[in-house]
Write an enzyme that holds these catalytic residues in place. Structure first.
Site, PDB file in Angstrom:
ATOM      1  N   HIS A 295      -1.072  -2.457  -4.574  1.00 30.42           N
ATOM      2  CA  HIS A 295      -0.370  -3.509  -5.384  1.00 30.42           C
ATOM      3  C   HIS A 295      -0.446  -3.166  -6.811  1.00 30.42           C
ATOM      4  O   HIS A 295      -0.739  -3.704  -7.685  1.00 30.42           O
ATOM      5  CB  HIS A 295      -1.355  -4.788  -5.436  1.00 30.42           C
TER       6      HIS A 295
ATOM      7  N   ASP B  97      -1.612  -9.319   8.556  1.00 31.79           N
ATOM      8  CA  ASP B  97      -1.286  -8.482   7.341  1.00 31.79           C
ATOM      9  C   ASP B  97      -0.185  -7.689   7.506  1.00 31.79           C
ATOM     10  O   ASP B  97      -0.434  -6.628   7.049  1.00 31.79           O
ATOM     11  CB  ASP B  97      -2.580  -8.055   6.831  1.00 31.79           C
TER      12      ASP B  97
ATOM     13  N   ARG C  58       0.733  -1.189   0.133  1.00 32.75           N
ATOM     14  CA  ARG C  58       0.053   0.083   0.069  1.00 32.75           C
ATOM     15  C   ARG C  58       0.991   1.425   0.031  1.00 32.75           C
ATOM     16  O   ARG C  58       1.808   1.570   0.735  1.00 32.75           O
ATOM     17  CB  ARG C  58      -1.082  -0.024   0.998  1.00 32.75           C
TER      18      ARG C  58
ATOM     19  N   HIS D 132       2.132 -13.116  -5.247  1.00 32.45           N
ATOM     20  CA  HIS D 132       1.147 -13.175  -4.228  1.00 32.45           C
ATOM     21  C   HIS D 132       0.253 -14.569  -3.924  1.00 32.45           C
ATOM     22  O   HIS D 132      -1.068 -14.817  -3.769  1.00 32.45           O
ATOM     23  CB  HIS D 132       0.044 -12.100  -4.589  1.00 32.45           C
TER      24      HIS D 132
ATOM     25  N   GLU E  62       4.908 -12.489   1.051  1.00 36.14           N
ATOM     26  CA  GLU E  62       5.198 -11.909   0.122  1.00 36.14           C
ATOM     27  C   GLU E  62       6.674 -11.012   0.299  1.00 36.14           C
ATOM     28  O   GLU E  62       6.808  -9.890   0.922  1.00 36.14           O
ATOM     29  CB  GLU E  62       4.121 -10.600  -0.136  1.00 36.14           C
TER      30      GLU E  62
END
Length: 345
Positions: free
Chosen positions: A101, A248, A76, A175, A310
């Site tokens: 992304h 996350d 982000r 991803h 990631e």
């Protein structure tokens, strides 16, 4: 070792890489998407360990980014803007007021040129894309190559190379959502993970880094020793809450000579995966916000069904000091690799 190619609609192609052990990786030229990965369990049974749609047409929108190559900037970008060399750039708002992304024209949405290759002990694909200056709001003509290599010893390697003619932000990742139980037999709760990281990045209510690094010590984010993922995402801290009752977050890898930064294992199937990378950190996402009701290859989607590792630098570096940088300058070469190795407990 072999490579097979299947023609789909809209100039899409699906490539199937297979080694002599039966390990198989399926890849679309659209978005560089990994649609399937067959890996043996402790009894030698080959089963899929990544989340993928039952109908490949669903990859056209793919809001969960299943298996996709992510770029130009993975993660982000706060308020969809950044400043480089005194010039401000405005990007698309595709997640609230923020940019996620690469936006709707990100690398997950382009058709890549694909060149298959075969070696004595490996097969693979070289994916190439030339991004034009201004595309998606980003500066610079950028040449990108991503190489997927399936080795004979059940290693799957992703290497990234890029160059630019203007200073530009760039950090790429894949991803894929992993579930080592095989064919989505179980959720992530009992799958064990370790991460070589003492610090993770604090997020605000909109999942944007605050600029603060938090110690993992004494928190649900402490994976320095292997532990069930459920121990981490079932916790009720503020950081779990903002992430949608899960994880996350960006973990900064410890600086040492350890090649292996992450391990994952499923105690029932016996599958084990190690992640080696030269990247400075990674976002671990435990599919907290994965909606129910999507038709996947082995059943319906649900929360906590796959985990993403990631590996990347941090877009928070565009707004805060002390984060791994994402700026690529003319004359520099962006070069990085991540290796997934599969075995059994």
């Amino acid at each position: 070792m072999k490579i097979e190619v299947r023609d789909l609609e809209k100039s899409w192609k699906e490539y199937t890489l297979t080694n002599d052990n039966g390990m198989q990786v399926n890849v679309l030229n659209f978005g560089g998407i990994i649609t399937k990965m067959l890996v043996p369990d402790k009894a030698g049974n080959l089963e899929n360990i990544v989340l993928g749609y039952a109908d490949y047409k669903d990859y056209q929108t793919n809001p969960n980014y299943f298996g996709a190559l992510i770029g130009p900037v993975a993660g982000r970008i706060a308020n969809s803007q950044f400043t480089l060399d005194g010039q401000e750039y405005k990007l698309e708002n595709n997640e609230g007021t923020h940019h996620l992304h690469g936006g709707s024209t990100g690398f997950h949405q382009v058709i890549w040129d694909v060149e298959p290759f075969e070696k004595v002990d490996a097969v693979g694909l070289v994916l190439s894309y030339n991004r034009d200056d201004g595309e998606g709001g980003y500066p610079g003509n950028v040449d990108v190559q991503v190489t997927y290599t399936l080795h004979q010893n059940n290693q799957f390697e992703i290497s990234y190379t890029a160059s630019t003619d203007k200073t530009t932000p760039l950090t790429l990742t894949n991803h894929s959502y992993f579930n080592l139980s095989g064919n989505l037999r179980h959720s992530l709760h009992e799958q064990h993970v370790s991460i070589d990281s003492d610090q993770f990045v604090e997020l605000d209510e909109e999942l944007i880094p605050t600029g603060e690094l938090l110690p993992v010590d004494g928190s649900p984010f402490d994976f320095r020793s292997a532990r069930p993922l459920g121990d981490g995402f079932n916790a009720s801290t503020d950081q779990n809450r903002v992430a949608g009752k899960g994880i996350d977050h960006y973990f900064i890898f410890n600086e040492n000579d350890k090649e292996t930064k992450v391990t994952a294992a499923d105690p029932v199937s016996g599958r084990k995966m190690t992640v080696q990378t030269d990247q400075p950190g990674m976002v671990m996402y435990t599919s907290n916000n994965l909606a129910e009701g999507l038709e996947l290859q082995e059943g319906m989607s649900r929360q906590y069904l796959g985990v993403c590792f990631e590996t990347q630098a941090s877009p928070a570096s565009l707004h805060h000091e002390g984060f791994p940088g994402v700026v690529l300058k003319p004359g520099e070469v962006y070069q990085t690799r991540t290796l997934f190795e599969f075995g059994v407990l």
